[in-house]
Design a protein around this motif. Structure first.
Motif, PDB file in Angstrom:
ATOM      1  N   GLN A 213     -49.052  17.450  89.674  1.00  0.00           N
ATOM      2  CA  GLN A 213     -50.369  17.089  89.663  1.00  0.00           C
ATOM      3  C   GLN A 213     -49.908  15.373  90.518  1.00  0.00           C
ATOM      4  N   PHE A 214     -48.306  15.043  90.644  1.00  0.00           N
ATOM      5  CA  PHE A 214     -48.885  14.039  91.483  1.00  0.00           C
ATOM      6  C   PHE A 214     -47.807  14.187  93.094  1.00  0.00           C
ATOM      7  N   PRO A 215     -47.594  13.668  93.379  1.00  0.00           N
ATOM      8  CA  PRO A 215     -47.117  14.020  95.046  1.00  0.00           C
ATOM      9  C   PRO A 215     -46.226  14.159  94.818  1.00  0.00           C
ATOM     10  N   GLU A 216     -45.605  12.895  94.447  1.00  0.00           N
ATOM     11  CA  GLU A 216     -44.361  12.254  95.053  1.00  0.00           C
ATOM     12  C   GLU A 216     -43.390  12.578  93.977  1.00  0.00           C
ATOM     13  N   VAL A 217     -43.841  13.707  92.366  1.00  0.00           N
ATOM     14  CA  VAL A 217     -42.706  14.969  92.131  1.00  0.00           C
ATOM     15  C   VAL A 217     -42.328  15.947  92.425  1.00  0.00           C
ATOM     16  N   TYR A 218     -42.949  16.074  93.621  1.00  0.00           N
ATOM     17  CA  TYR A 218     -42.529  16.969  94.668  1.00  0.00           C
ATOM     18  C   TYR A 218     -41.106  16.943  95.343  1.00  0.00           C
ATOM     19  N   THR A 219     -40.995  15.949  95.664  1.00  0.00           N
ATOM     20  CA  THR A 219     -39.846  15.607  95.854  1.00  0.00           C
ATOM     21  C   THR A 219     -38.976  14.913  95.325  1.00  0.00           C
ATOM     22  N   ASP A 220     -38.951  14.608  93.862  1.00  0.00           N
ATOM     23  CA  ASP A 220     -38.466  14.156  92.598  1.00  0.00           C
ATOM     24  C   ASP A 220     -36.671  15.153  92.959  1.00  0.00           C
ATOM     25  N   PRO A 221     -35.338  14.179  93.478  1.00  0.00           N
ATOM     26  CA  PRO A 221     -34.356  15.054  93.649  1.00  0.00           C
ATOM     27  C   PRO A 221     -34.109  15.832  91.834  1.00  0.00           C
ATOM     28  N   ASP A 222     -34.726  15.355  90.939  1.00  0.00           N
ATOM     29  CA  ASP A 222     -34.194  16.197  89.667  1.00  0.00           C
ATOM     30  C   ASP A 222     -34.569  17.511  90.043  1.00  0.00           C
ATOM     31  N   VAL A 223     -36.367  17.080  90.254  1.00  0.00           N
ATOM     32  CA  VAL A 223     -37.405  18.636  90.220  1.00  0.00           C
ATOM     33  C   VAL A 223     -36.708  19.236  91.806  1.00  0.00           C
ATOM     34  N   THR A 224     -36.287  19.189  92.505  1.00  0.00           N
ATOM     35  CA  THR A 224     -36.165  19.492  93.526  1.00  0.00           C
ATOM     36  C   THR A 224     -34.686  20.775  93.473  1.00  0.00           C
ATOM     37  N   LYS A 225     -34.299  19.926  91.986  1.00  0.00           N
ATOM     38  CA  LYS A 225     -33.204  20.808  92.095  1.00  0.00           C
ATOM     39  C   LYS A 225     -33.365  21.899  91.029  1.00  0.00           C
ATOM     40  N   ALA A 226     -34.058  21.159  90.508  1.00  0.00           N
ATOM     41  CA  ALA A 226     -34.599  22.531  89.381  1.00  0.00           C
ATOM     42  C   ALA A 226     -35.608  23.550  90.468  1.00  0.00           C
ATOM     43  N   VAL A 227     -36.318  23.210  90.304  1.00  0.00           N
ATOM     44  CA  VAL A 227     -37.066  24.212  91.662  1.00  0.00           C
ATOM     45  C   VAL A 227     -36.978  23.568  92.699  1.00  0.00           C
ATOM     46  N   PRO A 228     -36.348  24.556  93.802  1.00  0.00           N
ATOM     47  CA  PRO A 228     -36.051  24.241  94.564  1.00  0.00           C
ATOM     48  C   PRO A 228     -37.149  24.744  95.590  1.00  0.00           C
TER      49      PRO A 228
END
Ligand code: GLC
Length: 418
Positions: free
Chosen positions: A345-360
């Protein structure tokens, strides 16, 4: 030791024990979570909270496999002014209704600068949770609809992910014919008379550039409604979707795709995490893209999402609000994105490196969420929803033609939204 001194010491000791036990007084919070939205992973988030707040114990209650089944249950609890639930997760279409009924407690007094606090969220969620200046719930996760597809099968047959529904039908026919697997459905979507079927109807309708409600008034485009109903019914008639699609709810689509029996699926974000799970037959074989558009139209998705509300009948409102602030924080959002593939629900979390690694694919999901369209906002939404979902269901079940369906829908909607 004099009697007085002994007494004083005893009293002091008692006071220490008392204040220690007051500090340790345990609060039990009961939280309602929708059963398909990963209560197992939320449990881990609660465990972390309990570790930091030893005086709080959280129990999860789950129920209802669909949005309207959950709403029915919660309506009963709230109507009875039942104090057993402290926190409840609500579909994005409901916070305004709950606030109007007086069923939730506003957060304004506990979140400091309300404007600054809410600005951190994607605008659609700040808006859905703010009613007349009151913050009536806080966002749990974002959601939108996507097209999932079998990457392995598309690659095998040299087919690109479709950009229009016509391309999807052609691709589905080509691949299912070549695969000769009687269990392989070309497309699965939600045809059951559930809340999700409102979005099923609206996807092609919106894709034609039409609105259902504008300025609180019905702006029904009959021609677009017929075309939308016909698009879905044609998939059934052409064998692209299965005959009993009128019985298919969101989690049925998810399970059938996960078992390897579906080529293309229209579904919400939660499905991805399940597809990648250990028990999935399609792990590492799944692609996800934005939904196709009608020919000559614009792609459109339906805005979903879930929100945390604190019950007006809770006996632990302060602790419940504290817990919700934790649940609705960037840290928990990141945790749920990584471990359950729930959209942030937060814009910046979409590009967090750990997030993009888990869910590219989340990096490309953000624009879909940001442009997803909201279902009509009206105090009579329950009726609007019921009309749309029962009509599309009737058309898919062959009880009415698309023309008859659109006529019925228009007449009934006109009575609700004048
Ligand atoms: C998803 C969405 C929700 C929607 C529901 C319909 O859970 O997040 O907003 O109403 O699906 O089935």
């Amino acid at each position: 030791m004099t009697f007085n001194r002994t007494l004083k010491l005893l009293l002091a000791g008692a006071a220490v024990t008392l204040s220690a036990s007051a500090a340790m007084a345990q609060t039990n919070l009961r939280v309602f979570i929708s059963s398909q939205h990963r209560p197992d992973v939320w449990r881990k988030a609660f465990d972390m909270y309990e570790a930091k707040n030893p005086n709080v114990k959280v129990t999860i209650e789950t129920g209802g496999n669909t949005s309207e089944a959950q709403a029915q249950y919660l309506n009963t609890v709230m109507t009875a002014k039942d104090s057993s639930l402290d926190v409840m997760i609500l579909d994005v279409i409901r916070p305004a209704q709950y606030a109007a009924a007086g069923w939730t407690v506003p957060f304004n007094d506990v979140i400091g600068d309300v404007g600054a606090y809410m600005k951190r969220y994607l605008p659609a969620y700040a808006e859905a949770n703010t009613v007349d200046g009151k913050v009536v719930a806080l966002p749990a996760f974002a959601d939108a609809m996507f097209l999932y597809y079998r990457k392995d099968l598309l690659e095998k047959h040299g087919v690109q992910p479709p950009q229009t529904w016509d391309e999807l039908a052609a691709a589905a026919k080509k691949i299912t014919e070549a695969e000769k697997d009687p269990n392989l459905q070309g497309l699965s979507f939600q045809g059951k008379a559930i809340e999700g079927a409102v979005c099923t109807f609206l996807l092609p309708y919106w894709s034609m550039g039409k609105q259902l409600v504008s300025d609180g008034k019905l702006s029904f485009d009959k021609d677009a409604a017929v075309k939308s109903l016909k698009l879905w019914k044609d998939f059934v008639d052409q064998g692209v979707a299965k005959k009993n699609i009128a019985e298919v709810a969101t989690d049925d689509t998810r399970k059938e795709f996960q078992a390897g029996n579906v080529l293309f699926a229209v579904n919400w974000s939660y499905a991805w995490g399940q597809f990648q799970g250990a028990e999935s037959a399609v792990k590492d074989k799944v692609g996800v893209v934005k939904l196709p558009s009608v020919k000559g139209g614009q792609p459109a998705s339906c805005l979903g999402g879930w929100e945390w509300g604190v019950s007006a009948y809770s006996n632990n409102k302060t602790e419940a609000q504290k817990l919700v602030q934790y649940l609705s924080s960037p840290e928990t959002s990141e945790f749920m994105a990584i471990n359950a593939a729930l959209l942030p629900q937060f814009p910046e979390v979409y590009t967090d490196p750990d997030v993009t690694k888990a869910v590219p694919w989340f990096a490309s999901a953000r624009p879909v969420v940001e442009t997803a369209k909201a279902r009509p906002v009206t105090p009579r939404y329950n009726e609007v929803s019921e009309i749309i979902r029962t009509t599309i269901n009737g058309v898919l079940a062959g009880q009415a033609t698309p023309e008859e369906g659109a006529t019925q829908m228009e007449g009934r909607l006109r009575r609700v939204l004048r």
